[in-house]
Design a protein around this motif. Sequence first.
Motif, PDB file in Angstrom:
ATOM      1  N   TYR A   1       0.839  -1.202   0.000  1.00 57.74           N
ATOM      2  CA  TYR A   1       0.000   0.000   0.000  1.00 57.74           C
ATOM      3  C   TYR A   1       0.868   1.244   0.000  1.00 57.74           C
ATOM      4  N   ARG A   2       0.363   2.276  -0.670  1.00 59.80           N
ATOM      5  CA  ARG A   2       1.020   3.584  -0.683  1.00 59.80           C
ATOM      6  C   ARG A   2       0.269   4.507   0.269  1.00 59.80           C
ATOM      7  N   GLU A   3       0.836   5.680   0.516  1.00 59.16           N
ATOM      8  CA  GLU A   3       0.203   6.648   1.414  1.00 59.16           C
ATOM      9  C   GLU A   3      -1.172   7.049   0.888  1.00 59.16           C
ATOM     10  N   ASN A   4      -1.321   7.194  -0.419  1.00 58.28           N
ATOM     11  CA  ASN A   4      -2.618   7.538  -0.994  1.00 58.28           C
ATOM     12  C   ASN A   4      -3.666   6.463  -0.685  1.00 58.28           C
ATOM     13  N   ASP A   5      -3.256   5.204  -0.740  1.00 56.34           N
ATOM     14  CA  ASP A   5      -4.167   4.104  -0.397  1.00 56.34           C
ATOM     15  C   ASP A   5      -4.620   4.225   1.055  1.00 56.34           C
ATOM     16  N   VAL A   6      -3.694   4.571   1.927  1.00 60.13           N
ATOM     17  CA  VAL A   6      -4.012   4.706   3.352  1.00 60.13           C
ATOM     18  C   VAL A   6      -4.966   5.876   3.573  1.00 60.13           C
ATOM     19  N   GLN A   7      -4.801   6.955   2.821  1.00 62.10           N
ATOM     20  CA  GLN A   7      -5.728   8.092   2.939  1.00 62.10           C
ATOM     21  C   GLN A   7      -7.144   7.666   2.573  1.00 62.10           C
ATOM     22  N   VAL A   8      -7.281   6.868   1.529  1.00 61.00           N
ATOM     23  CA  VAL A   8      -8.603   6.365   1.134  1.00 61.00           C
ATOM     24  C   VAL A   8      -9.157   5.463   2.237  1.00 61.00           C
ATOM     25  N   LEU A   9      -8.315   4.609   2.799  1.00 61.37           N
ATOM     26  CA  LEU A   9      -8.758   3.727   3.887  1.00 61.37           C
ATOM     27  C   LEU A   9      -9.198   4.535   5.104  1.00 61.37           C
ATOM     28  N   ARG A  10      -8.473   5.607   5.418  1.00 66.64           N
ATOM     29  CA  ARG A  10      -8.882   6.479   6.533  1.00 66.64           C
ATOM     30  C   ARG A  10     -10.242   7.105   6.264  1.00 66.64           C
ATOM     31  N   PHE A  11     -10.436   7.576   5.031  1.00 69.09           N
ATOM     32  CA  PHE A  11     -11.719   8.163   4.661  1.00 69.09           C
ATOM     33  C   PHE A  11     -12.841   7.147   4.861  1.00 69.09           C
ATOM     34  N   ILE A  12     -12.638   5.935   4.379  1.00 68.02           N
ATOM     35  CA  ILE A  12     -13.641   4.884   4.531  1.00 68.02           C
ATOM     36  C   ILE A  12     -13.932   4.641   6.003  1.00 68.02           C
ATOM     37  N   HIS A  13     -12.871   4.542   6.795  1.00 67.00           N
ATOM     38  CA  HIS A  13     -13.026   4.299   8.236  1.00 67.00           C
ATOM     39  C   HIS A  13     -13.869   5.395   8.882  1.00 67.00           C
ATOM     40  N   HIS A  14     -13.569   6.639   8.582  1.00 66.01           N
ATOM     41  CA  HIS A  14     -14.311   7.752   9.178  1.00 66.01           C
ATOM     42  C   HIS A  14     -15.760   7.786   8.680  1.00 66.01           C
ATOM     43  N   ALA A  15     -15.947   7.562   7.396  1.00 64.89           N
ATOM     44  CA  ALA A  15     -17.302   7.573   6.848  1.00 64.89           C
ATOM     45  C   ALA A  15     -18.149   6.463   7.468  1.00 64.89           C
ATOM     46  N   ARG A  16     -17.569   5.285   7.628  1.00 66.92           N
ATOM     47  CA  ARG A  16     -18.312   4.174   8.246  1.00 66.92           C
ATOM     48  C   ARG A  16     -18.599   4.485   9.713  1.00 66.92           C
ATOM     49  N   ASP A  17     -17.647   5.084  10.411  1.00 58.44           N
ATOM     50  CA  ASP A  17     -17.884   5.483  11.807  1.00 58.44           C
ATOM     51  C   ASP A  17     -19.030   6.482  11.924  1.00 58.44           C
TER      52      ASP A  17
END
Length: 131
Positions: free
Chosen positions: A39-55
């Motif tokens: 994974y790249r940093e951009n991938d992690v940013q997308v994963l963070r977005f998903i995590h926050h949106a689901r929360d």
Amino acid sequence: MNIGEAASESGLSAKMIRYYERIDLIPASRRTQAGYRVYRENDVQVLRFIHHARDLGFSIEQVRTLLELWRDRNRPDGEVQGIARTYIDVLNARIAALLAMHDALSYLAEHCDDSEQPPGPFLDDLPPLPA
């Protein structure tokens, strides 16, 4: 970074990341020759977005739509604005319901005593949280 590091950085579990790949919420990660996910940093940013949106209570399909909006730079502005306004309305409804719950619980905390009297029926008047 590997999936464990991406999980740690994003706040998601490795199992959830693999699930999001399996349902095509995120693209399949690049792989090393040994088959390990990378994974790249951009991938992690997308994963963070998903995590926050689901929360925040957004469904998988709502998150998918939001990610598609972000990825499709050619989508007409009117369509983007319409979808964004719909989600703003959903968030405002949740905020109102959460504030009502906050007020009811604050009232309960301030007005209950140590007697064995059960809470009043005001709890029945709480609105359900919108989906």
